[in-house]
Design an enzyme around this catalytic site. Structure first.
Site, mmCIF file in Angstrom:
data_model
loop_
_atom_site.group_PDB
_atom_site.id
_atom_site.type_symbol
_atom_site.label_atom_id
_atom_site.label_comp_id
_atom_site.label_asym_id
_atom_site.label_seq_id
_atom_site.Cartn_x
_atom_site.Cartn_y
_atom_site.Cartn_z
ATOM 1 N N LYS A 119 -52.547 19.417 0.280
ATOM 2 C CA LYS A 119 -52.985 20.713 0.821
ATOM 3 C C LYS A 119 -54.479 20.925 0.618
ATOM 4 C CE LYS A 119 -48.657 23.078 1.222
ATOM 5 N NZ LYS A 119 -47.819 24.226 1.083
ATOM 6 N N LYS A 202 -44.896 15.439 7.831
ATOM 7 C CA LYS A 202 -43.755 16.345 7.667
ATOM 8 C C LYS A 202 -43.833 17.502 8.674
ATOM 9 C CE LYS A 202 -43.793 19.608 4.481
ATOM 10 N NZ LYS A 202 -43.427 20.637 3.501
ATOM 11 N N LYS A 205 -44.551 24.601 8.776
ATOM 12 C CA LYS A 205 -44.856 25.859 9.459
ATOM 13 C C LYS A 205 -46.350 26.050 9.654
ATOM 14 C CE LYS A 205 -42.292 28.273 5.839
ATOM 15 N NZ LYS A 205 -42.797 27.674 4.589
HETATM 16 N N1 AQP Z 1 -40.052 19.025 7.110
HETATM 17 C C1 AQP Z 1 -39.169 19.324 6.160
HETATM 18 N N2 AQP Z 1 -38.041 18.580 6.016
HETATM 19 C C2 AQP Z 1 -37.133 18.882 5.056
HETATM 20 N N3 AQP Z 1 -37.278 19.923 4.205
HETATM 21 C C3 AQP Z 1 -38.387 20.683 4.318
HETATM 22 N N4 AQP Z 1 -38.815 21.751 3.649
HETATM 23 C C4 AQP Z 1 -40.002 22.174 4.152
HETATM 24 N N5 AQP Z 1 -40.363 21.371 5.174
HETATM 25 C C5 AQP Z 1 -39.378 20.431 5.293
HETATM 26 C C6 AQP Z 1 -38.092 22.355 2.542
HETATM 27 O O1 AQP Z 1 -38.041 23.759 2.762
HETATM 28 C C7 AQP Z 1 -38.079 24.394 1.492
HETATM 29 C C8 AQP Z 1 -39.103 25.479 1.513
HETATM 30 O O2 AQP Z 1 -40.383 24.971 1.700
HETATM 31 P P1 AQP Z 1 -41.604 25.962 1.581
HETATM 32 O O3 AQP Z 1 -41.665 26.842 2.733
HETATM 33 O O4 AQP Z 1 -41.564 26.667 0.295
HETATM 34 O O5 AQP Z 1 -42.855 25.036 1.484
HETATM 35 P P2 AQP Z 1 -43.230 23.715 2.164
HETATM 36 O O6 AQP Z 1 -42.372 22.604 1.661
HETATM 37 O O7 AQP Z 1 -44.708 23.562 1.942
HETATM 38 O O8 AQP Z 1 -42.880 23.987 3.688
HETATM 39 P P3 AQP Z 1 -43.831 24.050 4.895
HETATM 40 O O9 AQP Z 1 -43.029 24.373 6.109
HETATM 41 O O10 AQP Z 1 -44.648 22.786 4.978
HETATM 42 O O11 AQP Z 1 -44.739 25.295 4.532
HETATM 43 P P4 AQP Z 1 -46.300 25.427 4.530
HETATM 44 O O12 AQP Z 1 -46.731 24.929 5.863
HETATM 45 O O13 AQP Z 1 -46.564 26.883 4.305
HETATM 46 O O14 AQP Z 1 -46.793 24.567 3.403
HETATM 47 C C9 AQP Z 1 -38.349 23.337 0.435
HETATM 48 O O15 AQP Z 1 -37.116 22.999 -0.184
HETATM 49 C C10 AQP Z 1 -38.865 22.189 1.242
HETATM 50 O O16 AQP Z 1 -38.563 20.942 0.619
#
Ligand code: AQP
Length: 340
Positions: A119, A202, A205
């Site tokens: 990040k 990955k 969002k």
């Molecule tokens: N692509 C993914 N595949 C499988 N699991 C995923 N998770 C997130 N993306 C994937 C799982 O969703 C849960 C919550 O994640 P989060 O929103 O707390 O943070 P993150 O992992 O950083 O998700 P994002 O979508 O990538 O958010 P941003 O963009 O804000 O950083 C976790 O259990 C994660 O493993």
């Protein structure tokens, strides 16, 4: 390992940092629903304190995202009568225990966290201290419930390992058997859903390209268009699973199909092996629309009554505090805080 018998309890959370994606649904929420039942107490959280670590979000947007995330949990099958559902900022013991854990975790442990490196990129000096300390807050989220199991996607495995290290060090330093050594639960065909535009990234969002992800609020046309335009290679699907080894985009679509159909990637290849993407993609789009459209319809129905969502979150926070207050009090006693 711990000799204390801890109540089997599941904790997990999602950041209201944007709209929910198919990755969040398959990697996390769908698993949360599966774990509801008699075997575990289930505690699920909109982690709004985490959502401000990368940057402050516009306050109205953060409120909207938090309510929409709660609607997404309920629409996907989390029952607020059965699970505790709340937003993190309303249960102050999360942040209070996080401070203790900031003093348990070592700088070297935190510097190894790959999510911070990903990040922060080349701009680490300019990131918030909160983003660096994120994994200690996550450890507090889990351990303030004495949670024994944490369902997460593959990307969070390292943070759950750090949570285990923090529990072990705290227990060792104070000569207690107070915090459980929590198990990550990383299961299913879609523990790491990849971007539809780049099979090495990955699905997320916060990705700049909306075409890289399926949002849980996308309508049928948007879902079908995104799957149709998903990047693939020119070969048909192989007849054996190991034929997907060097084909990350094809592998991703097979995994998504398997997770949505609640089957295995092997079974998908048995049924669809040899097909061109011009045939497989429409089948995947039909399946995705059939599974996701009812969730998105229910989400928008729930969002018509934000007052009801706020009541559910407030009630969940009260239930959560009944667990967290005694655990924080005991932690303070162990550490030696007068008045605890
Ligand atoms: N692509 C993914 N595949 C499988 N699991 C995923 N998770 C997130 N993306 C994937 C799982 O969703 C849960 C919550 O994640 P989060 O929103 O707390 O943070 P993150 O992992 O950083 O998700 P994002 O979508 O990538 O958010 P941003 O963009 O804000 O950083 C976790 O259990 C994660 O493993």
């Amino acid at each position: 390992m711990s000799e204390t018998q801890f109540t089997p309890r599941v904790f997990s959370g999602i950041q209201p940092s944007g709209g929910l994606t198919l990755g969040n649904y398959l990697g996390a929420i769908k698993r949360f629903v599966d774990m509801q039942g008699d075997e575990f107490e289930t505690v699920y959280c909109m982690v709004d304190l985490h959502a401000i670590t990368a940057r402050f979000i516009d306050p109205d947007t953060l409120r909207h995202n938090t309510r929409e995330l709660c609607a997404g949990f309920i629409a996907a099958g989390i029952d607020p009568q059965q699970s505790i559902l709340f937003n993190q900022s309303q249960v102050p013991e999360h942040a209070q225990l996080a401070w203790i854990f900031n003093c348990v975790a070592r700088m070297g442990w935190m510097q190894r966290m790959t999510q911070f490196k990903d990040k922060a990129g080349k701009n680490a000096q300019n990131q918030s201290l909160g983003l660096f300390a994120y994994p200690a807050l996550m450890a507090a989220d889990i351990l303030i419930y004495h949670a024994t199991h944490v369902p997460v996607g593959e990307d969070q495995k390292q943070h759950v390992e750090l949570t285990r290290d923090i529990a072990i060090k705290f227990n060792h330093d104070f000569g207690v058997d107070f915090f459980p050594v929590t198990e990550p639960v990383i299961e299913g065909a879609a523990t790491r859903v990849m971007s539809l535009r780049d099979g090495s990234k990955k699905m997320s969002k916060s990705d700049a390209s909306d075409m890289s992800r399926i949002n849980m609020t996308d309508d049928a046309d948007a879902i079908a268009a995104k799957i149709r335009k998903a990047r693939t290679d020119p070969e048909p699907l192989p007849s054996e699973l190991d034929g997907l080894d060097d084909r990350p985009e094809a592998r991703n679509l097979v995994n998504i199909y398997a997770a949505l159909a609640e089957t295995t990637p092997e079974a998908v290849i048995t049924d669809h092996g040899g097909q061109q993407f011009s045939v497989f993609k429409p089948a995947l789009a039909d399946l995705a629309v059939a599974k996701l459209a009812p969730i998105s319809t229910e989400m928008s129905r729930l969002m018509d009554d934000p007052g009801e969502i706020d009541r559910i979150l407030a009630h969940g926070a009260e239930q959560a505090r009944a667990i967290t207050a005694p655990i924080l009090k005991r932690t303070y006693e162990i550490v030696g805080m007068v008045g605890a």
